[in-house]
Write an enzyme that holds these catalytic residues in place. Structure first.
Site: not given
Ligand SMILES: *[C@@H]1O[C@H](CO)[C@@H](O)[C@H](O)[C@H]1NC(C)=O
Length: 381
Positions: A205, A337
């Site tokens: 991320s 994610h």
């Protein structure tokens, strides 16, 4: 012998770079740039001359790195003015960096695979943020460091980087990238069980964006492994494919976390088409060194179709042209994610680079996404 080799390499690199035509200073800002609806072309120099042979890549890569610093990251500090000292207590490595009479301290935690010794050192992944035991169980050491101790993920300008460089217009992503490099400096001093010639950088991320910066700005990094990295990582700025959901974009990143990047990047909101860079420049700036990019197909926010259909083919073309096609890998997976399965999906590629094992997975498979050649029309071969 090592020092002699290093200085020969350094002199050779200096000679090559000093033959490169310097970019104009200052570079044009928003008002004097024209909008382009396609990815910028890595095969043409800033002055318009074609990048004719792979031998030209050194100069073109320097140009791309300057463009990335001018418009996105801010300028990397002059490492030749820094002194790095490290001490070690067990698996804790304490790092002090001093420059211009100021110093900053942070630490990293080492985890060694079984059998790693001074005589048989293991390769190492430098990991920002969350540790991952997948590396160690596969024979690769990890050195994990904490983002906030290098640069806070906020406007507060705290952490080791800002203790030295407060007042400079540098984004936190580059500060974190610098952190990877200073961990490597420290490992060289105090961790003989790891091999400083086989080194990866990893993060997910926002830390994936930082891992890419880490790979771009230090040629000692052998393999760059950004995971779920999004815009400022490997997701395109210009092209969004939102049938699966909303994609992160320049505007949302700058408005949500303006401290990640140089302050005047906000000139390009909402018209990022004037930016003289895109994800293909970020990804290609690592070439020909190895990189493998994780992305979840269920992670719409990170624009998996843009990563697979835009950034990957346009960047793979650079690697291919450099004779290093297999040094760039796309590791698409199911899930979302920063899914824990990400590292297990990347590990076969990383082992092939760091341990010389034979790859069993195909890291050039963009399925289920189609290539979008309309986004890189300059690629004719
Ligand atoms: C453009 O820049 C490249 C790379 O620095 C250089 O090799 C070339 O000679 C330059 N071309 C012109 C016309 O100045």
């Amino acid at each position: 012998m090592f020092l002699i080799t290093l200085s020969v390499i350094f002199l050779a690199a200096q000679r090559v770079y000093s033959q490169c035509t310097p970019l104009p200073t200052p570079l044009p800002r928003f008002g004097s740039l024209t909008a382009t609806n396609v990815l910028p072309n890595p095969f043409v120099f800033y002055n318009g001359t074609a990048v004719a042979s792979p031998a030209d890549w050194n100069c073109r890569r320097q140009e791309i790195k300057t463009i990335l610093q001018e418009y996105l990251f801010g300028y990397y500090p002059d490492h030749s003015k820094e002194t790095v000292t490290a001490t070690r207590s067990g698996n804790t490595i304490s790092i002090t960096v001093t420059a211009g009479g100021k110093s900053g301290k942070f630490s990293a935690t080492l985890a060694l695979p079984s059998g790693a010794t001074k005589d048989k050192p293991a390769p190492v992944m430098i990991v920002l943020g969350f540790g991952d035991s997948t590396f160690v169980s596969n024979g690769i050491a990890t050195a994990t460091f904490d983002a906030g101790s290098v640069a806070a993920d906020s406007n507060s300008k705290t952490g080791a980087f800002w203790s030295i460089y407060n007042g400079q217009d540098v984004g936190v992503l580059l500060a974190w990238g610098w952190g990877f490099h200073r961990v490597l400096d420290a490992l060289i001093q105090v961790a003989p069980e790891v091999d400083p010639k086989r080194v990866g950088v990893n993060g997910c991320s926002r830390y994936g964006k930082a891992a890419l910066a880490g790979g771009i700005f230090d040629d000692r990094i052998t393999v760059t492994n950004p995971q779920s990295s999004g815009v400022f990582g490997v997701s395109p700025f210009r092209f969004r494919y939102e049938s699966g959901g909303w994609n992160e974009r320049l505007e949302s990143n700058v408005n949500g976390a303006g401290w990640w990047t140089k302050s005047n990047l906000k000139e390009f909101i909402p018209d990022e088409k004037r930016l003289p860079l895109d994800s293909n420049f970020l990804a290609s700036a690592v070439a020909p060194r190895a990189a493998v990019w994780d992305n979840g197909q269920g992670d719409a926010q990170m624009n998996p179709e843009g990563v697979a259909g835009v950034t990957f083919p346009s960047t793979q073309a650079v690697y291919k042209w450099l004779g290093a096609t297999d040094n760039v890998g796309l590791a698409l997976r199911s899930g979302g994610h920063c899914d824990p399965s990400g590292t297990s999906n990347d590990i076969d590629f990383i082992k092939s680079i760091l341990l010389g094992t034979t790859r069993t997975k195909n890291y050039a498979n963009t399925s289920p996404y189609k290539a979008h050649p309309e986004t890189y029309p300059w690629l004719t071969t």
